[in-house]
Design a protein around this motif. Structure first.
Motif, mmCIF file in Angstrom:
data_model
loop_
_atom_site.group_PDB
_atom_site.id
_atom_site.type_symbol
_atom_site.label_atom_id
_atom_site.label_comp_id
_atom_site.label_asym_id
_atom_site.label_seq_id
_atom_site.Cartn_x
_atom_site.Cartn_y
_atom_site.Cartn_z
ATOM 1 N N ALA A 182 44.048 36.996 46.724
ATOM 2 C CA ALA A 182 43.615 37.792 45.579
ATOM 3 C C ALA A 182 44.175 39.211 45.562
ATOM 4 C CB ALA A 182 42.089 37.840 45.532
ATOM 5 N N PHE A 183 44.366 39.828 46.735
ATOM 6 C CA PHE A 183 44.683 41.255 46.711
ATOM 7 C C PHE A 183 46.091 41.547 46.212
ATOM 8 C CE2 PHE A 183 46.084 40.436 51.140
ATOM 9 C CZ PHE A 183 47.289 41.114 51.170
ATOM 10 N N VAL A 184 47.016 40.610 46.308
ATOM 11 C CA VAL A 184 48.390 40.887 45.877
ATOM 12 C C VAL A 184 48.491 41.072 44.358
ATOM 13 C CG1 VAL A 184 50.746 40.029 45.780
ATOM 14 C CG2 VAL A 184 49.448 39.833 47.897
ATOM 15 N N PRO A 185 48.018 40.121 43.524
ATOM 16 C CA PRO A 185 48.088 40.374 42.076
ATOM 17 C C PRO A 185 47.248 41.570 41.644
ATOM 18 C CG PRO A 185 46.860 38.364 42.531
ATOM 19 C CD PRO A 185 47.500 38.773 43.816
ATOM 20 N N ALA A 186 46.126 41.809 42.332
ATOM 21 C CA ALA A 186 45.312 42.987 41.991
ATOM 22 C C ALA A 186 46.097 44.263 42.250
ATOM 23 C CB ALA A 186 44.023 42.986 42.799
ATOM 24 N N LEU A 187 46.756 44.326 43.381
ATOM 25 C CA LEU A 187 47.521 45.516 43.764
ATOM 26 C C LEU A 187 48.684 45.758 42.825
ATOM 27 C CD1 LEU A 187 48.242 47.791 45.797
ATOM 28 C CD2 LEU A 187 49.477 46.047 47.110
ATOM 29 N N ILE A 218 40.672 37.033 38.930
ATOM 30 C CA ILE A 218 42.132 36.879 38.911
ATOM 31 C C ILE A 218 42.508 35.419 38.698
ATOM 32 C CG2 ILE A 218 44.213 37.067 40.319
ATOM 33 C CD1 ILE A 218 42.889 39.511 41.653
ATOM 34 N N SER A 219 43.398 35.200 37.749
ATOM 35 C CA SER A 219 43.973 33.904 37.359
ATOM 36 C C SER A 219 42.992 33.015 36.596
ATOM 37 C CB SER A 219 44.538 33.142 38.571
ATOM 38 O OG SER A 219 43.530 32.430 39.261
ATOM 39 N N LYS A 220 41.774 33.499 36.364
ATOM 40 C CA LYS A 220 40.786 32.706 35.639
ATOM 41 C C LYS A 220 40.770 33.090 34.156
ATOM 42 C CE LYS A 220 37.883 32.333 39.765
ATOM 43 N NZ LYS A 220 36.561 32.608 40.366
ATOM 44 N N LEU A 221 39.948 32.409 33.398
ATOM 45 C CA LEU A 221 39.900 32.598 31.948
ATOM 46 C C LEU A 221 39.561 34.028 31.565
ATOM 47 C CD1 LEU A 221 39.996 31.299 29.111
ATOM 48 C CD2 LEU A 221 37.562 30.754 29.390
ATOM 49 N N HIS A 222 38.647 34.671 32.309
ATOM 50 C CA HIS A 222 38.188 36.012 31.962
ATOM 51 C C HIS A 222 38.786 37.084 32.876
ATOM 52 C CE1 HIS A 222 35.435 34.306 29.057
ATOM 53 N NE2 HIS A 222 34.937 33.507 29.992
ATOM 54 N N GLN A 223 40.019 36.886 33.306
ATOM 55 C CA GLN A 223 40.694 37.899 34.128
ATOM 56 C C GLN A 223 40.693 39.243 33.417
ATOM 57 O OE1 GLN A 223 44.524 37.126 36.296
ATOM 58 N NE2 GLN A 223 45.357 38.537 34.778
ATOM 59 N N ASP A 224 40.423 40.308 34.182
ATOM 60 C CA ASP A 224 40.248 41.612 33.553
ATOM 61 C C ASP A 224 40.669 42.721 34.513
ATOM 62 O OD1 ASP A 224 39.357 43.507 31.624
ATOM 63 O OD2 ASP A 224 37.462 43.707 32.701
ATOM 64 N N TYR A 225 41.485 43.660 34.017
ATOM 65 C CA TYR A 225 41.866 44.856 34.771
ATOM 66 C C TYR A 225 41.239 46.064 34.079
ATOM 67 C CZ TYR A 225 45.590 42.480 37.436
ATOM 68 O OH TYR A 225 46.295 41.662 38.293
ATOM 69 N N ILE A 234 35.789 40.087 42.630
ATOM 70 C CA ILE A 234 36.254 41.445 42.341
ATOM 71 C C ILE A 234 37.153 41.984 43.445
ATOM 72 C CG2 ILE A 234 35.475 43.858 42.193
ATOM 73 C CD1 ILE A 234 33.041 42.804 40.649
ATOM 74 N N VAL A 235 38.231 42.648 43.020
ATOM 75 C CA VAL A 235 39.088 43.415 43.926
ATOM 76 C C VAL A 235 39.120 44.852 43.413
ATOM 77 C CG1 VAL A 235 41.354 43.645 45.014
ATOM 78 C CG2 VAL A 235 40.533 41.381 44.317
ATOM 79 N N MET A 236 38.901 45.816 44.309
ATOM 80 C CA MET A 236 39.006 47.235 43.959
ATOM 81 C C MET A 236 40.281 47.796 44.580
ATOM 82 S SD MET A 236 35.089 48.540 44.671
ATOM 83 C CE MET A 236 35.234 48.193 46.425
ATOM 84 N N VAL A 237 41.044 48.526 43.790
ATOM 85 C CA VAL A 237 42.262 49.167 44.260
ATOM 86 C C VAL A 237 42.105 50.678 44.014
ATOM 87 C CG1 VAL A 237 44.781 49.233 44.164
ATOM 88 C CG2 VAL A 237 43.558 47.122 43.580
ATOM 89 N N VAL A 238 42.220 51.458 45.083
ATOM 90 C CA VAL A 238 41.982 52.901 44.992
ATOM 91 C C VAL A 238 43.217 53.644 45.469
ATOM 92 C CG1 VAL A 238 40.496 54.813 45.691
ATOM 93 C CG2 VAL A 238 39.525 52.506 45.453
#
Length: 226
Positions: free
Chosen positions: A115-120, A188-195, A216-220
């Motif tokens: 999960a963290f790679v697409p989030a990042l 991530i990758s699901k129907l309700h993906q959201d950034y 959830i993934v948090m990127v700071v």
């Protein structure tokens, strides 16, 4: 020959599994899963019928030696999966890998979903240098962990549950500063993906009004240089 393959599985969309992962699951003598019910859904989708065994955070200390004994005694090729993503990344797998290496059982980690790679890369924050922190401690050690990151210059990546998201963002805002850039990535990758991107203050305000659901993934962003 006795061997262990670490097989990443989709974090949402079942189409994200690799062809090689499917080949390994199909050819393995045994599939070791974090939750056999969850893995069973994936296997049924791809019409894979293999014996399943369970390895999760509550049984891995006692299960790993027995599993390795069986692998070595029966010369088995075992595929290890978690519920979603890559085994060992905030999921069971590390203890098995460490003990297998000590016993000289070959390990083959397949590349694939985490999960963290697409989030990042989708956060808009620098991703040439980053640190992955996984889940913060829920209680003891949480404050100490956050304080240790106050001067971290690299982008930071965290996993968090929906009901602790506001608390985490508020703590980050208090210690990193209200204007520190960040992103919260859901499903991530699901129907309700959201950034959701912005300053920590903006994210705190947003999720105070819009309660988060899902994975959830948090990127700071790291501490800016002078």
């Amino acid at each position: 020959m006795a061997a262990i393959s670490l097989v990443p599985t989709p974090i949402g969309n079942l189409k994200d599994i690799t062809l090689r992962a499917l080949e390994v699951l199909q050819s393995a003598d045994l599939i070791v899963a974090e939750d056999t019910r969850t893995t069973g859904i994936l296997l049924k989708h791809y019409e894979i019928d293999k014996p399943l065994s369970s390895l999760h955070m509550h049984n891995e200390h006692r299960a790993v030696p027995k599993l390795l004994d069986r692998i070595q005694a029966d010369d088995m090729h075992v595929a290890v999966v978690s519920d979603a993503g890559t085994p060992g990344i905030s999921d069971p797998g590390f203890l098995l890998v460490r003990e297998a290496i000590a016993r000289e059982v070959p390990i083959d980690p397949l590349p694939g979903a985490t999960a963290f790679v697409p989030a990042l890369v989708g956060s808009g924050l620098p991703c040439d240098r980053f640190i992955f922190e996984g889940f913060l401690p829920q209680k003891k050690g949480r404050q100490t962990r956050i304080l240790a990151l106050v001067d971290e210059p690299r982008t930071m990546v965290f996993y968090e549950s929906p009901h602790r998201l506001e608390k985490a963002l508020t703590q980050f805002m208090e210690h990193f500063g209200a204007d520190r850039q960040a992103a919260v990535v859901r499903e991530i990758s699901k129907l309700h993906q959201d950034y959701v991107r912005g300053t920590l203050e903006e994210l705190v305000q947003h999720f105070a009004q819009h309660k988060a659901k899902g994975e959830i993934v948090m990127v700071v962003g790291g501490k800016p240089g002078k």
